[in-house]
Design a protein around this motif. Structure first.
Motif, PDB file in Angstrom:
ATOM      1  N   SER A 255       0.879  -1.301  -0.113  1.00 29.67           N
ATOM      2  CA  SER A 255       0.274   0.041   0.002  1.00 29.67           C
ATOM      3  C   SER A 255       0.946   1.232  -0.098  1.00 29.67           C
ATOM      4  O   SER A 255       0.241   2.459  -0.156  1.00 29.67           O
ATOM      5  CB  SER A 255      -0.847   0.184   1.251  1.00 29.67           C
ATOM      6  OG  SER A 255      -0.092  -0.124   2.387  1.00 29.67           O
ATOM      7  N   ILE A 256       2.013   1.362   0.166  1.00 37.59           N
ATOM      8  CA  ILE A 256       3.002   2.186   0.347  1.00 37.59           C
ATOM      9  C   ILE A 256       4.046   2.216  -0.907  1.00 37.59           C
ATOM     10  O   ILE A 256       4.757   1.120  -0.692  1.00 37.59           O
ATOM     11  CB  ILE A 256       3.379   2.532   1.406  1.00 37.59           C
ATOM     12  CG1 ILE A 256       2.385   2.705   2.538  1.00 37.59           C
ATOM     13  CG2 ILE A 256       4.422   3.761   1.732  1.00 37.59           C
ATOM     14  CD1 ILE A 256       2.825   3.075   3.809  1.00 37.59           C
ATOM     15  N   LEU A 257       4.432   3.256  -1.496  1.00 32.97           N
ATOM     16  CA  LEU A 257       5.520   3.163  -2.354  1.00 32.97           C
ATOM     17  C   LEU A 257       6.651   3.788  -1.749  1.00 32.97           C
ATOM     18  O   LEU A 257       6.811   4.954  -1.377  1.00 32.97           O
ATOM     19  CB  LEU A 257       5.282   4.113  -3.642  1.00 32.97           C
ATOM     20  CG  LEU A 257       6.523   3.936  -4.734  1.00 32.97           C
ATOM     21  CD1 LEU A 257       6.778   2.800  -5.442  1.00 32.97           C
ATOM     22  CD2 LEU A 257       6.282   5.165  -5.876  1.00 32.97           C
ATOM     23  N   GLY A 258       7.830   3.035  -1.409  1.00 35.56           N
ATOM     24  CA  GLY A 258       8.906   3.420  -0.510  1.00 35.56           C
ATOM     25  C   GLY A 258       9.690   4.390  -1.382  1.00 35.56           C
ATOM     26  O   GLY A 258       9.682   4.465  -2.453  1.00 35.56           O
ATOM     27  N   SER A 259      10.585   5.159  -0.750  1.00 38.21           N
ATOM     28  CA  SER A 259      11.485   5.874  -1.248  1.00 38.21           C
ATOM     29  C   SER A 259      12.593   5.785  -0.601  1.00 38.21           C
ATOM     30  O   SER A 259      12.848   5.534   0.498  1.00 38.21           O
ATOM     31  CB  SER A 259      10.758   7.248  -1.180  1.00 38.21           C
ATOM     32  OG  SER A 259      10.594   7.939   0.245  1.00 38.21           O
ATOM     33  N   HIS A 260      13.722   6.988  -1.093  1.00 33.86           N
ATOM     34  CA  HIS A 260      15.084   6.884  -0.477  1.00 33.86           C
ATOM     35  C   HIS A 260      15.839   8.199  -0.930  1.00 33.86           C
ATOM     36  O   HIS A 260      15.440   8.683  -1.765  1.00 33.86           O
ATOM     37  CB  HIS A 260      15.900   5.635  -0.837  1.00 33.86           C
ATOM     38  CG  HIS A 260      16.042   5.358  -2.205  1.00 33.86           C
ATOM     39  ND1 HIS A 260      17.192   5.780  -2.914  1.00 33.86           N
ATOM     40  CD2 HIS A 260      15.331   4.781  -3.206  1.00 33.86           C
ATOM     41  CE1 HIS A 260      17.265   5.350  -4.144  1.00 33.86           C
ATOM     42  NE2 HIS A 260      16.047   4.569  -4.267  1.00 33.86           N
ATOM     43  N   THR A 261      17.023   8.318  -0.330  1.00 37.25           N
ATOM     44  CA  THR A 261      17.836   9.390  -0.646  1.00 37.25           C
ATOM     45  C   THR A 261      19.005   8.832  -1.311  1.00 37.25           C
ATOM     46  O   THR A 261      19.141   7.540  -1.508  1.00 37.25           O
ATOM     47  CB  THR A 261      18.456  10.277   0.342  1.00 37.25           C
ATOM     48  OG1 THR A 261      19.259   9.323   1.177  1.00 37.25           O
ATOM     49  CG2 THR A 261      17.249  10.701   1.351  1.00 37.25           C
ATOM     50  N   GLU A 262      19.747   9.682  -2.208  1.00 42.21           N
ATOM     51  CA  GLU A 262      20.917   9.112  -2.819  1.00 42.21           C
ATOM     52  C   GLU A 262      22.073   9.106  -1.510  1.00 42.21           C
ATOM     53  O   GLU A 262      21.733   9.283  -0.168  1.00 42.21           O
ATOM     54  CB  GLU A 262      21.594  10.210  -3.743  1.00 42.21           C
ATOM     55  CG  GLU A 262      20.829  10.487  -5.070  1.00 42.21           C
ATOM     56  CD  GLU A 262      21.503  11.461  -5.873  1.00 42.21           C
ATOM     57  OE1 GLU A 262      22.238  12.431  -5.250  1.00 42.21           O
ATOM     58  OE2 GLU A 262      20.902  11.763  -6.910  1.00 42.21           O
ATOM     59  N   ALA A 263      23.105   8.299  -1.568  1.00 43.81           N
ATOM     60  CA  ALA A 263      24.011   7.968  -0.746  1.00 43.81           C
ATOM     61  C   ALA A 263      24.876   9.427  -0.587  1.00 43.81           C
ATOM     62  O   ALA A 263      25.434  10.109  -1.367  1.00 43.81           O
ATOM     63  CB  ALA A 263      25.068   6.723  -1.067  1.00 43.81           C
ATOM     64  N   THR A 264      25.364   9.638   0.792  1.00 49.48           N
ATOM     65  CA  THR A 264      26.103  10.673   1.077  1.00 49.48           C
ATOM     66  C   THR A 264      27.580  10.221   0.755  1.00 49.48           C
ATOM     67  O   THR A 264      27.750   9.226   0.333  1.00 49.48           O
ATOM     68  CB  THR A 264      26.196  10.954   2.581  1.00 49.48           C
ATOM     69  OG1 THR A 264      27.007   9.667   3.233  1.00 49.48           O
ATOM     70  CG2 THR A 264      24.747  11.161   3.246  1.00 49.48           C
TER      71      THR A 264
END
Length: 267
Positions: A255-264
């Motif tokens: 039910s949720i589309l995950g998300s993320h950042t780029e790598a530091t």
């Protein structure tokens, strides 16, 4: 005698300079280092809902001539995953295959089930299912359907679609979803403005948590779950001398589309 005094003075000056240089060492070790990780934007797979019909202009490779010109039938739906991300009604990509040539078919209304529960009938376009942003999210399936014709009675089709997921979009409203600051061994991670789409209101609200991860042996390892406030912001501080690359992430569910950042960078 004068030469000896100058020599001693030079030695004293050199020692003072060395002491000053050594004294600057700890300040360098404790200097602040900052890394930012940009938010990665996920695709939605939706287009604005057009006016459509099942006429010649809408035919696809899945359309064949009917043995019985008076009745169309659905071969398959091939519906792709749906992402709810903004208020309104949209067509979500699919590749329905329908035999309708010569039938006078102009509309299909198909029943939607989410989590096994009936959500009612929705329009099927030649390009996929058309849904409002207020629809329930979760594991989904289409069918049976009602088929409408010009000048002919409505017919029913019991074909069921493949399973697909209706998911809510997540993102950070900040360009940089993660801010990392190090001073010596003290390191602070700040999750910034993480939000999730709320279908009932058509607005974005704060997420509850984000997972802090670091890169190890080519994989992302979850280190800490950071709790977020009403603005979708939260932080975590600890001490470590190990320098790593970090990111924030939220896993994709039914039910949720995950998300993320780029790598530091390494910090």
């Amino acid at each position: 005698m004068r030469t000896s005094t100058l020599t001693r003075g030079g030695a004293l000056l050199t020692a003072a300079t060395l002491a000053l240089s050594l004294g600057a060492g700890p300040a360098t070790a404790d200097s602040s280092q900052t890394e930012k990780a940009a938010t990665v934007k996920s695709p939605t797979g939706a287009t604005s809902a057009p006016s459509f019909s099942f006429g010649a202009s809408a035919r696809t490779g899945g359309v064949t001539a009917l043995a019985n010109p008076g009745q169309a039938n659905i071969i398959s739906f091939d519906q792709k995953h749906v992402v709810l991300y903004t208020p309104g009604t949209y067509v979500y990509h699919g590749n329905p295959k329908i035999n309708y040539e010569g039938s006078g078919l102009y509309r299909i209304r198909t029943r939607l089930y989410v989590g096994g529960k009936n959500q009612g009938f929705f329009d099927m376009s030649p390009y996929g299912i058309q849904l409002p942003s207020t629809v329930q999210s979760g594991h989904s399936r289409l069918g049976p359907s009602n088929l409408y014709y010009s000048g002919s009675p409505t017919t029913s089709d019991t074909t069921k679609s493949n399973y697909f997921n209706i998911r809510r979009y997540t993102t950070s409203t900040n360009t940089y979803g993660l801010l990392v600051t190090r001073v010596g061994s003290h390191i602070t991670f700040k999750a910034q403005n993480w939000k999730i789409f709320k279908p009932s209101t058509g607005k974005y609200v704060a997420m509850n948590t984000m997972k802090l991860q670091y890169r190890k042996d080519g994989h992302w390892v979850t280190w800490k779950t950071i709790s977020l406030n009403d603005n979708g912001t939260g932080s975590y501080s600890t001490k470590t001398n190990t320098h790593r690359r970090y990111r924030l992430a939220y896993p994709t569910t039914d039910s949720i589309l995950g998300s993320h950042t780029e790598a530091t960078g390494s910090i």
